[in-house]
Scaffold this active site. Structure first.
Site, PDB file in Angstrom:
ATOM      1  N   CYS A  30       9.791   0.474   2.912  1.00 14.93           N
ATOM      2  CA  CYS A  30      11.091  -0.180   3.035  1.00 14.93           C
ATOM      3  C   CYS A  30      12.194   0.832   2.760  1.00 14.93           C
ATOM      4  CB  CYS A  30      11.235  -1.286   2.010  1.00 14.93           C
ATOM      5  SG  CYS A  30       9.896  -2.451   2.082  1.00 14.93           S
ATOM      6  N   TYR A 169      -1.105  -6.045   9.956  1.00 16.45           N
ATOM      7  CA  TYR A 169      -0.796  -5.945   8.515  1.00 16.45           C
ATOM      8  C   TYR A 169      -1.515  -7.046   7.761  1.00 16.45           C
ATOM      9  CZ  TYR A 169       2.496  -5.487   4.498  1.00 16.45           C
ATOM     10  OH  TYR A 169       3.085  -5.296   3.278  1.00 16.45           O
ATOM     11  N   HIS A 172      -0.558  -6.468   0.619  1.00 11.15           N
ATOM     12  CA  HIS A 172       0.590  -6.817  -0.244  1.00 11.15           C
ATOM     13  C   HIS A 172       0.842  -8.309  -0.390  1.00 11.15           C
ATOM     14  CE1 HIS A 172       1.928  -2.570   0.990  1.00 11.15           C
ATOM     15  NE2 HIS A 172       1.627  -2.516  -0.294  1.00 11.15           N
ATOM     16  N   ASP A 264       0.596  -1.412  -6.024  1.00 13.30           N
ATOM     17  CA  ASP A 264       0.442  -0.346  -5.038  1.00 13.30           C
ATOM     18  C   ASP A 264       1.352   0.824  -5.429  1.00 13.30           C
ATOM     19  OD1 ASP A 264      -0.022   1.145  -2.783  1.00 13.30           O
ATOM     20  OD2 ASP A 264       1.014  -0.181  -1.399  1.00 13.30           O
TER      21      ASP A 264
END
Ligand code: ADP
Ligand code: SF4
Length: 692
Positions: A30, A169, A172, A264
């Site tokens: 991000c 994806y 997360h 993470d």
């Protein structure tokens, strides 16, 4: 030039139909610019490609308005009109020989839909995670078909934008493909729920759809979380091993990590380099496809070790690529000592969290590549032969001196202490913060190569010294100290009796080795990391510790750096007694009187010492004295005087580095009244922009 030990890092790797030039892989991250600032985003990614990364990825990319992540700003491919923004990035990444990757995602119940106002969708009925406290509805089979179509369409758009690698994806806790795997989110009784085979079905289908749609020219990557550390409700290692076994050869690339984000991108205070290895090392044994993973790798030796030991094929990096976009090139050119190593402070994460462009403690140019035209390796040449005096060798002073030296200025830096680094050196001695010393070490390494920069230790300068020195430009980076009187957010008039009490300590006292003993209360009126570091240190010194804050939670700002959960867990483990929503009324050296911030009720606590973390005062006396003597400047040859960093307004180390860098960039450059950076504007034409 390159050390042959590192040759293996530069061998090309085939990923399905594409080949990356080397093993340096900037995994998705991000940046707070995304779809709303595409020029800024593309310029930031371009610098990574220029710096030698073989693959440069976007952040999460929303594939449909029913997965709107507002207010967070990520990438977007809702329809064809979103293609040009990502094409910008692809063109720039390709221009430097790197591959472009996009992380497609539909976030289901972990979207917000605050902007689109669509009803959230999920494997089963369940509460939302972000946005309003509402619920997501269970997807029908028709919804699942639609979702697969959206994903396929987004993959085709990504290909048209020029992407070489298309991610599916499932990591997360942020995407439907993962939510279907999780028992806590998937209670379906049809062919998409229940058994592992059923829960994996959707992920398998989406991988097949993507390969079918774009697999002729694009590689299909799977980003997969192997562990959530949540027990049986979440993805667990044993089940993840089965899943990797089931899908082993389906993706062209496995990108594996631990979920959620706070597990993470763990701050260095709580996890060392390579901490994910126990959770991901099985993957390479299960598939013949290349595997990428992260570990905040900054050392080429660790990278080589990951490859030689068969843990990873590609070295994934988000933070190391932020701190040093030129990391691969520096290894390639035999300049390993020039790598600006990430310190694991997660200030970069706070950009995304606060919905603003990314910033980095170590790399002040991060996020400013387009906006200010700042490049991490290049500086404009000096404008004149003027000499510059820098007073103070903390992060602000060191960065100013380094960057001025890079511009070619003749610089003298005077530091009062016998060591350089200022607060960085002091804070790096606190428990868990050793890696923060890299802020100093990198700058000292660079300064040592600059012949026109002289460093003077043990040189506390007075106003007269500065006037006598005779430099044309003077910059004061003299730092600050912690207040002892309780003044801060919650106590605008301070707290009676604290200032002169021998039982009151500040962080400066602790860093100076003045340590209390017995029962100690830490008062946090700051909200970030300092107070919890104080509790760590006090526990290590066998104090009995309580933590008091006026806030309703512990260290609330640390949510923005992903420290929060780790701080809470550590405090709980250490047996620190936590008292939120309480202010201090008085402390007489034996009894601490606290007031509940909501009902005003008073309680008493026996304690031997109080550590206050409230606010700081700049060391700006020298600045004030020099200002008062402005009439003497001309005779001394002084043309400008500035005060920067903590001496101007105490902040984070990131602020001090930025201030030092900015000072150096702007010295003798033309001054205007204009907004000092570029912005994105919307015009009627842009609103209709379509890719020809
Ligand atoms: P910043 O974060 O803004 O860089 P620091 O507190 O880390 O601030 O560093 C300030 C440095 O300036 C300290 O190392 C301090 O010893 C030094 N310093 C303060 N006053 C003087 C002075 N008058 N002369 C030389 N050095 C000074
Ligand atoms: Fe590393 Fe901190 Fe920079 Fe993030 S902000 S890349 S953690 S140095």
């Amino acid at each position: 030039m390159r050390d042959p030990r590192y040759d293996i890092l530069f061998t090309p790797v085939r990923i399905g139909p594409v080949t990356t030039r080397n093993r340096f892989f900037q995994v998705p991250h991000c940046n707070g610019m995304g779809h709303s600032q595409p020029l800024a985003h593309a310029a930031m990614r371009e610098v990574k490609a220029e710096g030698g990364w073989g693959v440069v990825s976007t952040e999460e990319c929303e594939i449909h308005p029913s997965s709107d992540l507002s207010p967070y700003i990520e990438a977007r491919l809702w329809d064809d009109r979103d293609i040009p923004a990502l094409a910008l990035m692809c063109d720039k990444v390709h221009a430097h020989g790197a591959l472009a990757a996009v992380e497609l995602s539909h976030n289901g119940p972990t979207a917000s839909n605050l902007y689109s106002r669509e009803v959230l969708i999920a494997p089963s009925h369940q509460p939302s995670k972000y946005g309003y406290p509402s619920q997501a509805r269970a997807m029908t089979r028709e919804d699942i078909r639609q979702y697969r179509r959206w994903h396929r369409d987004a993959a085709l758009r990504a290909k048209r934008a020029g992407m070489d690698i298309i991610y599916v994806y499932a990591a997360h806790d942020l995407s439907l493909a993962m939510h279907f795997l999780q028992r806590r989110r998937n209670q379906r009784s049809d062919e998409y729920g229940g058994s592992l085979e059923n829960r994996v079905r959707l992920l398998r289908e989406v991988l097949e759809d993507t390969r079918d749609a774009v697999g002729d020219t694009c590689a299909v990557a799977l980003r997969f979380a192997t562990e959530e550390l949540l027990g049986p409700g979440g993805v667990e290692l044993a089940e993840a091993q089965d899943i990797v076994g089931m899908l082993a050869e389906l993706p062209d690339l496995w990108d594996v990590n631990v979920a959620a984000w706070y597990n993470d991108s763990v701050p260095s205070r709580f996890a060392p380099e390579g901490a994910q290895e126990p959770f991901i090392s099985f993957v390479k044994k299960t598939t013949t496809k290349p595997v990428v993973g992260v570990g905040r790798f900054t050392s080429p030796d660790s990278m080589v070790s990951q490859i030689r030991r068969g843990v990873l094929d590609l070295i994934g990096a988000a933070r190391p690529s932020i701190a040093d976009p030129y990391l691969p090139r520096k290894i390639d050119e035999g300049r390993v000592e020039d790598i600006r190593e990430c310190i694991g402070c997660n200030i970069c994460v706070s950009g995304d969290m606060t919905i603003t462009p990314i910033r980095c403690t170590q790399n002040p140019t991060m996020g400013e590549e387009w906006r200010k035209g700042w490049h991490p390796e290049r500086m404009p040449a000096k404008r004149s032969s003027a000499r510059v005096l820098v007073v103070g060798g903390g992060p602000a002073g060191l960065e100013a001196a380094r960057a001025l030296g890079q511009r070619g200025y003749e610089v003298s830096l005077a530091e009062a202490r016998r060591e350089l680094g200022g607060r960085v050196t002091r804070e790096a001695r606190l428990p868990g913060l050793a890696e923060w010393g890299r802020v100093r070490d990198w700058r000292l390494g660079q300064l040592n190569k600059l012949t026109d920069v002289s460093l003077y230790l043990d040189s506390e300068l007075t106003a007269q010294d500065v006037l006598d020195f005779g430099a044309e430009h003077v910059v004061l980076a003299t730092g600050c100290h912690w207040r002892r009187d309780g003044f801060g957010r919650s106590n605008g008039l301070g707290i009676d009796g604290l200032k002169d009490s021998p039982h009151v300590y500040t962080l400066d006292d602790l860093m100076d080795g003045r340590m209390p003993s017995g029962r100690v209360a830490v008062f946090d009126d700051d909200g970030f990391y300092y107070a919890s570091i104080a509790t760590d240190l006090l526990r290590l010194n066998n104090c009995e510790v309580s933590y008091v804050t006026t806030e309703d939670s512990v260290a609330p700002w640390s949510v923005n750096t992903l420290d929060y959960r780790h701080i809470r867990k550590r405090m709980a483990k250490q047996g620190v007694w936590v008292m939120v929503s309480h202010n201090i009324v008085s402390f007489d050296g034996a009894t601490l009187v606290l007031e509940n911030t909501w009902d005003g009720q008073l309680t008493e606590q026996r304690c031997d010492a109080l550590v206050t973390v409230t606010s700081r005062l700049p060391h700006d006396a020298l600045y004030q004295q020099l200002r008062e003597r402005e009439t003497a400047w001309a005779d001394s040859g002084i043309r400008s005087l500035r005060c920067i960093g903590d001496a101007e307004a105490p902040g984070l180390i990131a602020h001090a580095i930025y201030a030092g860098h900015r000072y150096a960039r702007e010295l003798e450059e033309p001054v205007t009244d204009e907004v000092p950076f570029k912005r994105h504007f919307h015009t009627a034409r842009e609103n209709d922009l379509r890719r020809e």
